[in-house]
Design a protein around this motif. Structure first.
Motif, PDB file in Angstrom:
ATOM      1  N   GLY A  90       0.794  -1.214   0.000  1.00 34.38           N
ATOM      2  CA  GLY A  90       0.000   0.000   0.000  1.00 34.38           C
ATOM      3  C   GLY A  90       0.827   1.264   0.000  1.00 34.38           C
ATOM      4  O   GLY A  90       0.441   2.268  -0.607  1.00 34.38           O
TER       5      GLY A  90
ATOM      6  N   GLU B 238     -10.877   2.840  -2.517  1.00 36.03           N
ATOM      7  CA  GLU B 238     -10.742   2.633  -1.080  1.00 36.03           C
ATOM      8  C   GLU B 238     -12.078   2.897  -0.409  1.00 36.03           C
ATOM      9  O   GLU B 238     -12.926   3.599  -0.943  1.00 36.03           O
ATOM     10  CB  GLU B 238      -9.645   3.521  -0.489  1.00 36.03           C
ATOM     11  CG  GLU B 238      -9.866   5.005  -0.644  1.00 36.03           C
ATOM     12  CD  GLU B 238      -8.732   5.818  -0.043  1.00 36.03           C
ATOM     13  OE1 GLU B 238      -8.142   5.373   0.955  1.00 36.03           O
ATOM     14  OE2 GLU B 238      -8.442   6.901  -0.579  1.00 36.03           O
TER      15      GLU B 238
ATOM     16  N   ALA C 231      -2.243  -3.448  -2.018  1.00 37.87           N
ATOM     17  CA  ALA C 231      -2.891  -2.638  -3.042  1.00 37.87           C
ATOM     18  C   ALA C 231      -2.898  -3.433  -4.338  1.00 37.87           C
ATOM     19  O   ALA C 231      -2.001  -4.244  -4.590  1.00 37.87           O
ATOM     20  CB  ALA C 231      -2.168  -1.311  -3.237  1.00 37.87           C
TER      21      ALA C 231
ATOM     22  N   LYS D 253     -13.017  -7.077   0.161  1.00 37.67           N
ATOM     23  CA  LYS D 253     -13.061  -5.870  -0.657  1.00 37.67           C
ATOM     24  C   LYS D 253     -13.519  -6.108  -2.089  1.00 37.67           C
ATOM     25  O   LYS D 253     -13.457  -5.219  -2.933  1.00 37.67           O
ATOM     26  CB  LYS D 253     -11.674  -5.203  -0.686  1.00 37.67           C
ATOM     27  CG  LYS D 253     -11.131  -4.862   0.694  1.00 37.67           C
ATOM     28  CD  LYS D 253     -12.065  -3.956   1.464  1.00 37.67           C
ATOM     29  CE  LYS D 253     -11.531  -3.625   2.845  1.00 37.67           C
ATOM     30  NZ  LYS D 253     -12.465  -2.771   3.620  1.00 37.67           N
TER      31      LYS D 253
ATOM     32  N   ARG E  52      -7.609  -0.898  -6.228  1.00 38.06           N
ATOM     33  CA  ARG E  52      -8.040  -1.175  -4.848  1.00 38.06           C
ATOM     34  C   ARG E  52      -6.868  -0.898  -3.926  1.00 38.06           C
ATOM     35  O   ARG E  52      -5.725  -1.283  -4.208  1.00 38.06           O
ATOM     36  CB  ARG E  52      -8.490  -2.623  -4.704  1.00 38.06           C
ATOM     37  CG  ARG E  52      -9.565  -2.844  -3.631  1.00 38.06           C
ATOM     38  CD  ARG E  52     -10.877  -2.186  -3.983  1.00 38.06           C
ATOM     39  NE  ARG E  52     -11.997  -2.571  -3.110  1.00 38.06           N
ATOM     40  CZ  ARG E  52     -12.450  -1.842  -2.099  1.00 38.06           C
ATOM     41  NH1 ARG E  52     -11.855  -0.703  -1.782  1.00 38.06           N
ATOM     42  NH2 ARG E  52     -13.479  -2.235  -1.388  1.00 38.06           N
ATOM     43  N   TYR E  53      -7.127  -0.224  -2.811  1.00 33.75           N
ATOM     44  CA  TYR E  53      -6.079   0.257  -1.912  1.00 33.75           C
ATOM     45  C   TYR E  53      -6.440  -0.067  -0.479  1.00 33.75           C
ATOM     46  O   TYR E  53      -7.532   0.266  -0.014  1.00 33.75           O
ATOM     47  CB  TYR E  53      -5.910   1.770  -2.106  1.00 33.75           C
ATOM     48  CG  TYR E  53      -4.991   2.460  -1.132  1.00 33.75           C
ATOM     49  CD1 TYR E  53      -3.612   2.283  -1.193  1.00 33.75           C
ATOM     50  CD2 TYR E  53      -5.508   3.326  -0.164  1.00 33.75           C
ATOM     51  CE1 TYR E  53      -2.769   2.944  -0.310  1.00 33.75           C
ATOM     52  CE2 TYR E  53      -4.671   3.991   0.722  1.00 33.75           C
ATOM     53  CZ  TYR E  53      -3.298   3.792   0.643  1.00 33.75           C
ATOM     54  OH  TYR E  53      -2.467   4.437   1.521  1.00 33.75           O
ATOM     55  N   GLY E  54      -5.507  -0.720   0.236  1.00 34.19           N
ATOM     56  CA  GLY E  54      -5.776  -1.145   1.600  1.00 34.19           C
ATOM     57  C   GLY E  54      -5.054  -0.359   2.673  1.00 34.19           C
ATOM     58  O   GLY E  54      -4.854  -0.882   3.776  1.00 34.19           O
TER      59      GLY E  54
END
Length: 271
Positions: A89, A270, A133, A246, A125-127
């Motif tokens: 990330g 996110e 990510a 997610k 998608r970003y965690g």
């Protein structure tokens, strides 16, 4: 009393290491636009080895990922003709613009039959800084030929049972060789995140890259290093759980159907 660990971020640019005491601090450096600059090769260490023949494909699925401010590694996944990249990330974080949106592309050094090609990728998608990510390549931007990825990354299943003492391999686009070590601890919790710990296998630029078994199965992603150079990896079981929660389990499990293009467009970067 458990002895105090001093953690360091192991990547954000070749040769750049940031020491972290009570918390992890993100430090970035400017990186020029492609074509990629020639980086100084890291010093060869005792645990660096040549990949055996049955693991040679790992050098094509662990790739360099860089942004305007950072540089590290990523793990390639193919779904049909589409190519996705799992990375840390804190690398993807540098794709934010001044408004906080993920509008800036990352550049991924994709393997070709001969050489590599720097291809832009977007964050889908970003965690968070300390999470995973997921990026996707812009498929129409291959300038020097089609990518050559003979095998997609195979991630360990949630129920896969690693053992302390198991041999692990790590390859990085910043070295011509791989590193080899063993698992030394399972399920270590640091700042509410669960890691597995290996003996020293990472170098500057390893962050976001994969750690693999003797059979070439990805056990997790390099995230941190300790003062004694042990490597903290985000286990594949944790990445799988996050991906399922997610809505991107299809990017880690080939048995999960790919969503439609319309469904992908609705996916938030996110939460």
């Amino acid at each position: 009393m458990e002895r105090k660990w001093h953690l360091v971020k192991v990547l954000i640019g070749v040769g750049l290491v940031v020491v972290v005491f009570s918390a992890v601090h993100l430090v970035t450096r400017q990186t020029p636009e492609p074509p990629p600059v020639v980086q100084k090769q890291a010093e060869i260490k005792e645990n660096e080895v040549v990949l055996p023949d049955h693991l040679r494909h790992l050098s094509r699925i662990v790739v360099r990922v860089r942004t305007h401010k950072s540089s590290g590694s990523g793990i390639l996944v193919k779904r049909g003709k589409r190519i996705f990249i799992w990375t840390a990330g804190y690398i993807a974080h540098a794709c934010r613009d001044t408004t906080g949106e993920f509008s800036t592309a990352a550049w991924v050094s994709v393997p070709l039959v001969n050489g590599t090609d720097d291809v832009p990728a977007s964050v889908i998608r970003y965690g968070g800084l300390d999470g995973p990510a997921l990026l996707e390549l812009y498929g129409k931007h291959f300038r020097q030929g089609e990518p050559y990825i003979p095998q997609s990354t195979v991630f360990a299943k949630e129920e896969t049972s690693s053992k302390i003492g198991d041999t692990v391999w790590h390859t990085t686009p910043f070295l011509s060789l791989a590193t080899k070590g063993i698992i030394k601890e399972l399920g270590r919790v640091y700042q509410s995140i669960t890691y597995d710990v290996t003996t020293p296998i990472s170098v500057a630029g390893s962050g976001g890259g994969g750690v693999f078994t003797e059979e070439g199965i990805c056990l997790g992603m390099v995230m941190l290093g300790s003062a004694d150079l042990s490597c903290f990896i985000l286990p594949s079981r944790e990445i799988r759980r996050w991906a399922k929660a997610k809505g991107v389990a299809w990017a880690i499990d080939p048995l999960v159907p790919m969503p439609s293009e319309e469904e992908l467009k609705k996916l938030p970067i996110e939460d």
